[in-house]
Scaffold this motif. Sequence first.
Motif, PDB file in Angstrom:
ATOM      1  N   THR A 146      -7.641  -5.377 -17.196  1.00  0.00           N
ATOM      2  CA  THR A 146      -7.181  -6.355 -16.410  1.00  0.00           C
ATOM      3  C   THR A 146      -8.036  -5.967 -14.736  1.00  0.00           C
ATOM      4  OG1 THR A 146      -5.340  -6.679 -17.577  1.00  0.00           O
ATOM      5  CG2 THR A 146      -5.565  -7.851 -15.521  1.00  0.00           C
ATOM      6  N   THR A 147      -8.713  -6.949 -14.406  1.00  0.00           N
ATOM      7  CA  THR A 147      -9.136  -6.580 -13.048  1.00  0.00           C
ATOM      8  C   THR A 147      -8.141  -7.260 -12.025  1.00  0.00           C
ATOM      9  OG1 THR A 147      -9.981  -8.719 -12.654  1.00  0.00           O
ATOM     10  CG2 THR A 147     -11.366  -6.943 -13.870  1.00  0.00           C
ATOM     11  N   ASP A 163      -8.277 -10.904 -12.190  1.00  0.00           N
ATOM     12  CA  ASP A 163      -7.493 -11.658 -13.312  1.00  0.00           C
ATOM     13  C   ASP A 163      -6.015 -11.531 -12.865  1.00  0.00           C
ATOM     14  OD1 ASP A 163      -9.784 -11.423 -14.856  1.00  0.00           O
ATOM     15  OD2 ASP A 163      -9.498  -9.716 -15.814  1.00  0.00           O
ATOM     16  N   LEU A 164      -5.470 -10.469 -12.745  1.00  0.00           N
ATOM     17  CA  LEU A 164      -4.205 -10.604 -12.404  1.00  0.00           C
ATOM     18  C   LEU A 164      -3.816 -11.443 -11.443  1.00  0.00           C
ATOM     19  CD1 LEU A 164      -1.269  -9.211 -12.423  1.00  0.00           C
ATOM     20  CD2 LEU A 164      -2.236  -7.725 -10.535  1.00  0.00           C
ATOM     21  N   THR A 177      -5.162 -14.476 -10.637  1.00  0.00           N
ATOM     22  CA  THR A 177      -5.441 -15.766 -11.434  1.00  0.00           C
ATOM     23  C   THR A 177      -4.241 -16.171 -12.610  1.00  0.00           C
ATOM     24  OG1 THR A 177      -7.707 -15.249 -11.476  1.00  0.00           O
ATOM     25  CG2 THR A 177      -6.782 -17.043 -13.034  1.00  0.00           C
ATOM     26  N   ARG A 178      -3.737 -14.880 -13.185  1.00  0.00           N
ATOM     27  CA  ARG A 178      -2.689 -15.253 -14.057  1.00  0.00           C
ATOM     28  C   ARG A 178      -1.438 -15.393 -13.081  1.00  0.00           C
ATOM     29  NH1 ARG A 178      -2.642 -13.011 -19.031  1.00  0.00           N
ATOM     30  NH2 ARG A 178      -0.619 -13.936 -19.181  1.00  0.00           N
ATOM     31  N   THR A 203       4.052 -12.491 -17.434  1.00  0.00           N
ATOM     32  CA  THR A 203       2.720 -12.104 -17.037  1.00  0.00           C
ATOM     33  C   THR A 203       2.589 -10.617 -17.201  1.00  0.00           C
ATOM     34  OG1 THR A 203       2.559 -14.164 -16.499  1.00  0.00           O
ATOM     35  CG2 THR A 203       0.956 -12.574 -15.649  1.00  0.00           C
ATOM     36  N   CYS A 204       3.209  -9.918 -16.173  1.00  0.00           N
ATOM     37  CA  CYS A 204       3.191  -8.437 -15.856  1.00  0.00           C
ATOM     38  C   CYS A 204       3.310  -7.748 -17.264  1.00  0.00           C
ATOM     39  CB  CYS A 204       4.050  -8.112 -14.993  1.00  0.00           C
ATOM     40  SG  CYS A 204       3.518  -8.742 -13.257  1.00  0.00           S
ATOM     41  N   GLU A 216       2.840  -8.613 -20.235  1.00  0.00           N
ATOM     42  CA  GLU A 216       1.456  -8.674 -21.214  1.00  0.00           C
ATOM     43  C   GLU A 216       0.427  -8.090 -20.606  1.00  0.00           C
ATOM     44  OE1 GLU A 216       2.416 -13.310 -21.975  1.00  0.00           O
ATOM     45  OE2 GLU A 216       0.459 -13.027 -21.441  1.00  0.00           O
ATOM     46  N   LEU A 217       0.309  -7.858 -19.287  1.00  0.00           N
ATOM     47  CA  LEU A 217      -0.765  -6.845 -18.683  1.00  0.00           C
ATOM     48  C   LEU A 217      -0.558  -5.653 -18.493  1.00  0.00           C
ATOM     49  CD1 LEU A 217      -1.873  -9.858 -16.033  1.00  0.00           C
ATOM     50  CD2 LEU A 217      -2.691  -9.261 -18.345  1.00  0.00           C
ATOM     51  N   ARG A 243      -1.004  -0.674  -7.845  1.00  0.00           N
ATOM     52  CA  ARG A 243      -1.002  -1.296  -9.088  1.00  0.00           C
ATOM     53  C   ARG A 243       0.103  -2.308  -9.416  1.00  0.00           C
ATOM     54  NH1 ARG A 243       0.217   1.395 -13.439  1.00  0.00           N
ATOM     55  NH2 ARG A 243      -0.700  -0.354 -14.616  1.00  0.00           N
TER      56      ARG A 243
END
Lengths: 474, 474
Positions: free
Chosen positions: B2-3, B6-7, B9-10, B60-61, B63-64, B88
């Motif tokens: 995940t960039t 991306d993060l 955006t999510r 979300t976190c 999942e990523l 991070r």
Amino acid sequence: MTTVVDLHTRLRGAVGEAGLVTAPDGMSGYLTDWRDAHRGRAAAVVRPASTEEVAAVVRTCAELGVPVVPQGGNTGLCGGAVPDASGRQVVLSLTRMRRIRALDVENQTITVDAGVVLQTVQEAAAAAGRMFPLSLGAEGSCTIGGNLATNAGGTAVLRYGNMRDLTLGLEVVLPDGRIWNGLRGLRKDNTGYDLKQLFIGAEGTLGVITAAVLKLFPAVRSRATAWVALGSPQAAVDLIGTVRALCGDRLTGFEIMSRQSVDFVLRHRPGARDLFDVVHPWYALVELGDTLPDAGLDELLEAGLGEAFDRGVAIDAVVASGSAQVAALWAMREGISEVQNFEGPSLKHDVTVPISSIAAFVEQTDRALDGAVPGVRIVAYGHIGDGNLHYNLSKPEGSDDDAFRARAAELSRIVYDSTSSFEGSISAEHGLGQSKAPIIGLYKDAVELDLMRAVKGLFDPGNLMNPGKVLPDA
Amino acid sequence: MTTVVDLHTRLRGAVGEAGLVTAPDGMSGYLTDWRDAHRGRAAAVVRPASTEEVAAVVRTCAELGVPVVPQGGNTGLCGGAVPDASGRQVVLSLTRMRRIRALDVENQTITVDAGVVLQTVQEAAAAAGRMFPLSLGAEGSCTIGGNLATNAGGTAVLRYGNMRDLTLGLEVVLPDGRIWNGLRGLRKDNTGYDLKQLFIGAEGTLGVITAAVLKLFPAVRSRATAWVALGSPQAAVDLIGTVRALCGDRLTGFEIMSRQSVDFVLRHRPGARDLFDVVHPWYALVELGDTLPDAGLDELLEAGLGEAFDRGVAIDAVVASGSAQVAALWAMREGISEVQNFEGPSLKHDVTVPISSIAAFVEQTDRALDGAVPGVRIVAYGHIGDGNLHYNLSKPEGSDDDAFRARAAELSRIVYDSTSSFEGSISAEHGLGQSKAPIIGLYKDAVELDLMRAVKGLFDPGNLMNPGKVLPDA
């Protein structure tokens, strides 16, 4: 396959001859509760004399895959300490562990074995000029371990809290036989997860509590007690608000009783007498206490009651004069549970709702029950300052016993559904044991049940610690 | 992989544009604590406005695989709410969740979002004629969520308990994003494991607390305050025993301060002045409170102090007259932490020992430190009724700053070893955070650490909730 003989040999190795009971006569007292409401069988009863012996028993049973049922004074009301019918379980009685390990006056703490009787702790505290406030009907025979396992409540919770609030540290034998020494006597300790909280109220399903550090308090040296006639549960809620705003922490007791409850006591208890010439729908027993020997509590209580009369909250009141009258008032309150047995089959419920919902709860539940069983006699009483009612039912006068018994589940369901509709609890202070475990799933949030199952699985993956208690399917 | 884009955006999807902070300027205040003792970096700061948004962020976190650092008012003292240096982690600030959801006067409860500031709760309670007793220096900016995550203490614990004792129910977002609704307002509820206790004091490592039901109390309407000169810590222990036996629950505050602490305040705080003509080794600030408006507290306090003089416990005392003098006394006590900063580098320790061991603890630790760093200035003060000392050190007068700083770990080790030798706690009320997590393994029972790790693994198998805090290796 382990035979019973093997098991006995191993257990004898753990606790010695003096700690092992296998004869049917010797075991029988451990296999049923004091009300004889639950009966079970057991492969053995063990009575270890030390924490190390408890650990040896638990380790042995873990190795052999034998379930363990911890038991204290065996005064519970939900069968939490009674084994199942299989005859495979071992009852682990803590009653030989009854040492007061330490009493620290400056730190206001007492450290005791799990098998010490509650009253013994009260007396040891009093002898040191302090007080241990937990107070309940069974205090002469219930043990500290049982009080902890069920997070016991009683009449002093209003001011001093539940057993959980009175506990600073624990020693626990874990399901794998390891001993956790968490016997700290500290008022502040924020170094990670407060694990003792998991064992308090877990009814022995996560481990065996073997000792505890308990809080002591300054001794109460003056009291005042009143008996108050009230028109409704809402009047009781208003009265407690009035008295508490004025008296603050001096309010140490506030119990309510429906007229039905008082009627039963008057009918069955020799010497009991009504304090008023007319019948009132509800009564409150109000108690103030103070550490000062001459604190003017009678005058303060009269001032509070005067305010309640002025506001139309109270109908009539008597402030007790002398210890005999105080004892008579408490006997009226404490006699209810026993005398109900003289009125035929009964159904007992121990529920809490928010204090602000008590009046609506009583009204709604009374109506629903009277609709289901016209003439049902509702014996409601309890600790209104905690929102805790013992909402008990007796069969309609003159009706058939078995017909009433046959509807037990249906009627309890009405009470619990009503409790739940007010965001209440179906077990305030008695725990779930084996009698409520099967239905807790109906009233508990699914996420919470999942977490409870996960915690149980983590601590006791073999499901050997008091299986069948607390959780609906464990 | 995940960039960061991306993060973002999510996360934007979870909390909207208004709830996402990614600009360095906007994030900076969330990446260091108020003392600037800990600094970190973050991939983003999110500020959800509802429990559902918190759940969306956590899900979300999860999942990523991105770690989450919950944060309240950011007033902690152990870096528990500051992210690590990796860049991070996502900081989850609860400060937009500041709704008072309900206040129930009859039930004596208030239900609030986690982001509500402590002082706001105090004020809401007061407006309803009630009191929320938690009181600590940061009350104008710390949040209820932070108070819960650290089981906050402060000056009112003596009478009202820690945050844990003041809490009836919680709402928590679990590490997998599920919401647990445990927002019950019940004083008695024994229906299984008391899960809220696990989240209180867990510093966000087991889930994110989003709301709570808190207890309210009758308002205190009269107070009396005294400043007492004492010869030793043991005299303070004797004094609290004397006052408590007489005054019972009226004792609402009992703070002690060494002369060194008072010296620093007198030197640096404009307007501060000594109350006595001669120097004394220790001082106590004693406060009584009562719900009665005219409770005769001054006379009672004087009686208690008179008894202490007679027994040789107290050397001198002043009962404050008027609110200005009361405020001046409390300012003396509350100024200590700040003024210590004017005396060069300092080392702060927040420890508890049993009250009965305080005198021996101070003597032993003072001696060991003076042996290690002759002339070290020991600024000891705190809540002696809880056994809780802030046992802080300032470098010897005129000595080199860096030389003192270089010995920080060694000196703290002396304090903590001494604490441990009295069966005390190395964190009374500040938690472990990131500053004490690495050393807790030295002072905690191995079985207890094992259980803590197991609980952490159960709730947060991915180790994504505030990693690096509380546990030494998580």
